[in-house]
Design an enzyme around this catalytic site. Structure first.
Site, mmCIF file in Angstrom:
data_model
loop_
_atom_site.group_PDB
_atom_site.id
_atom_site.type_symbol
_atom_site.label_atom_id
_atom_site.label_comp_id
_atom_site.label_asym_id
_atom_site.label_seq_id
_atom_site.Cartn_x
_atom_site.Cartn_y
_atom_site.Cartn_z
ATOM 1 N N MET A 1 36.464 13.398 43.851
ATOM 2 C CA MET A 1 36.913 14.795 43.965
ATOM 3 C C MET A 1 38.190 14.900 44.815
ATOM 4 O O MET A 1 39.252 14.685 44.326
ATOM 5 C CB MET A 1 35.803 15.655 44.551
ATOM 6 C CG MET A 1 34.715 15.948 43.533
ATOM 7 S SD MET A 1 33.662 17.316 44.012
ATOM 8 C CE MET A 1 32.616 16.533 45.218
ATOM 9 N N CYS A 2 38.104 15.191 46.081
ATOM 10 C CA CYS A 2 39.193 15.573 46.989
ATOM 11 C C CYS A 2 39.363 17.091 46.950
ATOM 12 O O CYS A 2 39.107 17.720 45.946
ATOM 13 C CB CYS A 2 40.561 14.959 46.673
ATOM 14 S SG CYS A 2 40.619 13.172 46.924
ATOM 15 N N GLY A 3 39.776 17.638 48.075
ATOM 16 C CA GLY A 3 40.025 19.078 48.157
ATOM 17 C C GLY A 3 41.467 19.325 48.560
ATOM 18 O O GLY A 3 42.060 18.555 49.322
#
Lengths: 296, 230
Positions: A1-3
């Site tokens: 993911m990662c934000g």
């Protein structure tokens, strides 16, 4: 993911509270990436054209006081430190300071150089990092942040986002690139050097190369769509702009919220749910291969 | 009818979903979920003829696997609203992000605003009505059911379609591989009219175009002897 998170303040009231609003955004996106986090904050151009050099020390007990004294005596620079991070403020050419540091303190890592940019990044849970570097106290015109779930390279402070290239330019990325080794080889042949083996660094340096070649940011991003292969939502910060793009597949999320006071960018709505007037904000998703740009 | 408020400021998504799962399926009641604030997985796995209102913007996988319930989201939703729904009705008052109504087996999903890319991907018998536009690759590999779009469709519409049928009122910015526009016939007008009535949208069915599989990739026929070896 990662934000991904970003905030662009449209007035002085919002600029004074930038940190108060961005810190919970980073903490919330800890759910999308718990390995590391980082934040680039841009402040208004100072009248003296001083440069700010942001440094990171791996050593938790690094003697910043000693360095501060030496910098003051030998190079007439000021230094402000918090934990593993310090900012050197200088009126002389930054390359002299970098050269001096590499001779006397080669263990220090240069996080950013520029007239407006400060970069904080570290490994660990985004909440710890936000607290450690007091993100909630930061002020500025706009900021670009990231929480990382590592896929393409190691988890270290240096592999954390934002990545920088040159002065007053940073980039964060959610996704993964498939031709970053090719990009790197192409850029290295042109004399451009890299600090990590991370895929995002390749697109950051690619962008800087295009800008140095004379492209506008729009033209540089159009070339990015052609030359960079993979999945990406990219959020870019420069001294007076914040820019958002998604690749043709647009399978990495992004949402924009705009009011009279700010533009907020996040991977998900929940990261901006605490912002003022969010219920009446104009909310929309960026379309694939379109450039969204806000300028001071 | 008893009206019960549930509040995500004081209760977790898991607590609220468990509350719904513990309901007796014969209970007919109305529920309000307050302060969703973009949380994921709200009202997932419901299996009772109840009415649920989510008051605000919600996150990913809202109302997934729904059976029987009528769920309205008074705001926008993130990815995959109504994923794998079996029956019931889900209505989004705002816009929906990617993969809205993916893999739905039955029931009706209505999105008042736009739906983003991959709307109705792999749908398996549900109906989706979108009041606005849909993003690219919508109804990708859709196997059965209906996707009705009142606005425009972005490129790659109906790529690798099976038996699902798409109706589009606005502009089609590009069909996917093996999708083709076909002549609207009487059963199509009836189906469009039925879907518009259910969604309470007021358009003339004559404005819609039909998109279905050209069957150059996919050759299944109920009359074929492909299963004779069994």
């Amino acid at each position: 993911m990662c934000g991904i998170v970003g905030l662009f303040a449209k007035n002085s009231k919002m600029r004074a509270s930038l940190g108060r609003y961005i810190a919970p955004m980073i903490v919330c996106m800890g759910d999308r990436g718990q390995d590391s986090a980082g934040l680039a904050v841009f402040s208004e151009q100072n009248s003296k054209n001083n440069r700010r050099i942001n440094l990171f020390s791996h050593d938790n007990k690094f003697p910043w006081n000693l360095l501060s004294e030496k910098l003051s005596q030998e190079l007439k620079c000021d230094l402000i430190a918090i934990d593993n991070h310090a900012v050197v403020i200088t009126s002389i050419e930054p390359s002299h300071i970098i050269h001096w540091l590499s001779e006397h303190y080669s263990e220090l890592f240069v996080l950013s150089i520029g007239q407006t940019i400060d970069v904080y990044k570290d490994a660990g849970h985004p909440m710890e990092i936000a607290n450690k570097y007091r993100f909630n106290e930061l002020k500025g015109t706009h900021c670009v942040g990231h929480t990382r779930m590592a896929t393409e390279s190691a988890v270290t402070p240096y592999h954390s986002h934002p990545f920088i290239a040159g002065e007053d330019l940073c980039l964060v990325h959610n996704g993964s690139l498939s031709n970053h080794h090719n990009l790197r080889r192409m850029l290295e042949k042109k004399g451009i050097s890299f600090e990590t083996d991370n895929d995002t660094e390749a697109v950051c340096r690619y962008l800087q190369w295009r800008l140095l070649e004379g492209d506008s940011i729009e033209d540089a991003l159009q070339k990015t769509f052609e030359d960079v292969d993979g999945f990406y939502t990219l959020l870019i910060g420069t001294s007076n702009r914040i820019v958002l793009v998604r690749d043709a597949f647009a399978c990495k999320p992004a949402l924009i919220a705009e009011t009279d006071d700010y533009v907020a960018i996040g991977s998900e709505f929940r990261t901006m749910a605490h912002l003022p007037e969010i219920q009446s904000a104009q909310l929309y998703e960026p379309k694939p291969e379109e450039i969204y740009l806000w300028k001071i | 009818m008893e009206n019960i408020d549930l509040d995500l400021n004081t209760q977790s998504v898991r607590e609220i979903n468990q509350f719904f799962h513990n309901l007796n399926s014969s209970d007919k009641r109305e529920f309000e979920i307050l302060h969703p604030n973009g949380a994921h997985n709200i009202a997932v796995g419901l299996d009772a003829p109840i009415t649920v209102h989510i008051r605000g913007h919600a996150g990913y996988f809202i109302a997934g696997m729904n059976k029987q319930a009528e769920i309205t989201i008074h705001g926008n939703v993130g990815w995959s609203v109504g994923e794998n729904m079996m029956s019931g009705v889900i209505r989004v008052n705002g816009f929906a992000s990617e993969c809205a109504g993916s893999s739905g087996h039955g029931g009706l999903l209505i999105i008042d605003g736009d739906a983003s890319s991959r709307c109705g991907i792999s749908m398996k018998g549900s109906s989706i009505v979108v009041g606005g536009n849909v993003g690219h690759m919508s109804a990708f590999m859709a196997q059965a059911g209906y996707l009705l779009i009142c606005g425009d469709a972005d490129h790659g519409l109906g790529d690798s379609l099976y038996e699902a049928i798409i109706y589009v009122r606005g502009k089609i910015h590009g069909l996917g591989t093996d999708a083709r526009e076909e002549q609207m016939e009487e059963p199509d007008y009836n189906k469009v009219s039925e879907l518009l009535d259910m969604a309470k949208f007021n358009y003339d069915p004559k404005e819609f175009k039909r998109v279905a599989s050209a069957k150059t990739f996919y050759h299944w026929s109920p009359n074929s002897k492909q299963f004779s070896v069994l």
